[in-house]
Motif scaffolding. Structure first.
Motif, PDB file in Angstrom:
ATOM      1  N   VAL A  36      57.751  12.709  81.612  1.00 18.22           N
ATOM      2  CA  VAL A  36      58.673  12.355  80.530  1.00 18.22           C
ATOM      3  C   VAL A  36      58.427  10.937  80.044  1.00 18.22           C
ATOM      4  CG1 VAL A  36      60.526  13.912  81.266  1.00 18.22           C
ATOM      5  CG2 VAL A  36      60.461  11.584  82.138  1.00 18.22           C
ATOM      6  N   GLY A  37      59.002  10.655  78.883  1.00 19.71           N
ATOM      7  CA  GLY A  37      59.051   9.291  78.375  1.00 19.71           C
ATOM      8  C   GLY A  37      57.732   8.741  77.888  1.00 19.71           C
ATOM      9  N   GLY A  38      57.479   7.492  78.268  1.00 17.90           N
ATOM     10  CA  GLY A  38      56.345   6.740  77.740  1.00 17.90           C
ATOM     11  C   GLY A  38      54.993   7.367  77.993  1.00 17.90           C
ATOM     12  N   VAL A  39      54.800   8.009  79.145  1.00 23.03           N
ATOM     13  CA  VAL A  39      53.500   8.612  79.430  1.00 23.03           C
ATOM     14  C   VAL A  39      53.211   9.748  78.446  1.00 23.03           C
ATOM     15  CG1 VAL A  39      54.296  10.240  81.217  1.00 23.03           C
ATOM     16  CG2 VAL A  39      51.947   9.381  81.256  1.00 23.03           C
ATOM     17  N   VAL A  40      54.229  10.483  78.053  1.00 21.53           N
ATOM     18  CA  VAL A  40      54.050  11.565  77.070  1.00 21.53           C
ATOM     19  C   VAL A  40      53.697  10.962  75.719  1.00 21.53           C
ATOM     20  CG1 VAL A  40      55.141  13.518  75.914  1.00 21.53           C
ATOM     21  CG2 VAL A  40      55.654  13.051  78.333  1.00 21.53           C
ATOM     22  N   LEU A  60      58.847  11.030  86.077  1.00 18.80           N
ATOM     23  CA  LEU A  60      59.005  12.468  86.238  1.00 18.80           C
ATOM     24  C   LEU A  60      60.490  12.793  86.243  1.00 18.80           C
ATOM     25  CD1 LEU A  60      56.524  13.189  89.189  1.00 18.80           C
ATOM     26  CD2 LEU A  60      56.081  13.411  86.735  1.00 18.80           C
ATOM     27  N   VAL A  61      60.860  13.906  85.618  1.00 17.46           N
ATOM     28  CA  VAL A  61      62.219  14.422  85.706  1.00 17.46           C
ATOM     29  C   VAL A  61      62.143  15.732  86.467  1.00 17.46           C
ATOM     30  CG1 VAL A  61      64.067  15.534  84.380  1.00 17.46           C
ATOM     31  CG2 VAL A  61      63.237  13.307  83.696  1.00 17.46           C
ATOM     32  N   VAL A  62      63.075  15.895  87.399  1.00 14.92           N
ATOM     33  CA  VAL A  62      63.127  17.072  88.247  1.00 14.92           C
ATOM     34  C   VAL A  62      64.406  17.835  87.946  1.00 14.92           C
ATOM     35  CG1 VAL A  62      63.148  17.915  90.631  1.00 14.92           C
ATOM     36  CG2 VAL A  62      61.896  15.813  90.050  1.00 14.92           C
ATOM     37  N   GLU A  63      64.281  19.118  87.655  1.00 18.03           N
ATOM     38  CA  GLU A  63      65.463  19.964  87.590  1.00 18.03           C
ATOM     39  C   GLU A  63      65.726  20.402  89.034  1.00 18.03           C
ATOM     40  OE1 GLU A  63      65.845  21.885  83.205  1.00 18.03           O
ATOM     41  OE2 GLU A  63      64.370  22.846  84.500  1.00 18.03           O
ATOM     42  N   GLY A  64      66.363  19.522  89.757  1.00 16.49           N
ATOM     43  CA  GLY A  64      66.612  19.651  91.187  1.00 16.49           C
ATOM     44  C   GLY A  64      66.945  18.283  91.730  1.00 16.49           C
ATOM     45  N   ASP A  65      66.740  18.074  93.006  1.00 11.09           N
ATOM     46  CA  ASP A  65      67.100  16.824  93.668  1.00 11.09           C
ATOM     47  C   ASP A  65      65.891  15.891  93.734  1.00 11.09           C
ATOM     48  OD1 ASP A  65      67.895  14.772  95.391  1.00 11.09           O
ATOM     49  OD2 ASP A  65      69.001  16.123  96.716  1.00 11.09           O
ATOM     50  N   ASP A 100      58.258   7.040  89.101  1.00 12.40           N
ATOM     51  CA  ASP A 100      59.713   7.131  89.065  1.00 12.40           C
ATOM     52  C   ASP A 100      60.103   8.590  88.956  1.00 12.40           C
ATOM     53  OD1 ASP A 100      60.568   4.350  89.067  1.00 12.40           O
ATOM     54  OD2 ASP A 100      59.622   4.217  87.105  1.00 12.40           O
ATOM     55  N   LEU A 101      60.989   9.022  89.832  1.00  2.00           N
ATOM     56  CA  LEU A 101      61.498  10.387  89.804  1.00  2.00           C
ATOM     57  C   LEU A 101      62.988  10.333  89.515  1.00  2.00           C
ATOM     58  CD1 LEU A 101      59.187  10.356  92.274  1.00  2.00           C
ATOM     59  CD2 LEU A 101      59.790  12.753  92.221  1.00  2.00           C
ATOM     60  N   ALA A 102      63.435  11.182  88.611  1.00  2.00           N
ATOM     61  CA  ALA A 102      64.854  11.233  88.258  1.00  2.00           C
ATOM     62  C   ALA A 102      65.317  12.676  88.232  1.00  2.00           C
ATOM     63  CB  ALA A 102      65.090  10.586  86.891  1.00  2.00           C
TER      64      ALA A 102
END
Length: 174
Positions: A36-40, A60-65, A100-102
């Protein structure tokens, strides 16, 4: 639009392998993960100078924990781990890059400039909370649609037209 080849050309090999490993871990847990974000944005701009410099940082965005996932990744790597449970985020710091993971999330603000109240959400929720359309794009890292661009707010079109567009009236005050 599929950007799998661009991902493989853009990310350094060791980082590509780490991201693919993380994707495999999330799949085993029934979760999905996205660049996500700037890398894209930088991938779409295709400017090799954007990846130069002393550190390479991706989100990275995780649909989870995401915090739990980051803890698992840190156990099997040389990363230094910093977590923020309140926000569902974690930072893995390696020698020459940061990951970064969110957790995909929704945010609400009691007042302008305040820290957000965060609740887990979907990728769609996470992208709309961002500031500008050019930062609200994602690329799937899941096996069944690896490399697919997710662009619900026409960020790619805005990039092509050299336009910076806010996503909502609270973009600046939030």
């Amino acid at each position: 639009m599929n950007l799998a080849k661009q991902i493989e050309q853009y990310l350094p090999q060791h980082l590509l392998e780490l991201v693919q490993n993380i994707s495999g871990q999330t799949a085993k847990q029934g979760q999905k993960v996205y660049l996500v974000g700037g890398v894209v944005r930088d991938l779409l701009l295709r400017d090799p100078s954007l990846r130069s410099g002393p550190r390479f940082d991706i989100d990275l965005v995780v649909e989870g924990d995401a915090v739990k996932l980051a803890q698992q990744v840190a156990q099997t790597s040389q990363a230094k781990l910093l977590t923020h449970h309140r926000f569902g985020t974690a930072k893995l710091r390696y020698e020459n890059f940061t990951l970064d993971l969110a957790t995909a999330r929704r945010e609400t603000y009691a007042k302008p400039g305040a820290l957000p109240a965060v609740t887990p959400g979907t990728l769609k929720d996470d992208l709309i909370r961002r500031d500008f359309s050019i930062n609200a794009m994602a690329i799937s890292l899941s096996a069944n649609d690896y490399g697919e661009l997710i662009d619900p707010h026409q960020g790619k079109n805005d990039l092509e037209h050299r336009l910076i567009r806010i996503l909502h009236p609270g973009s600046f005050s939030d």
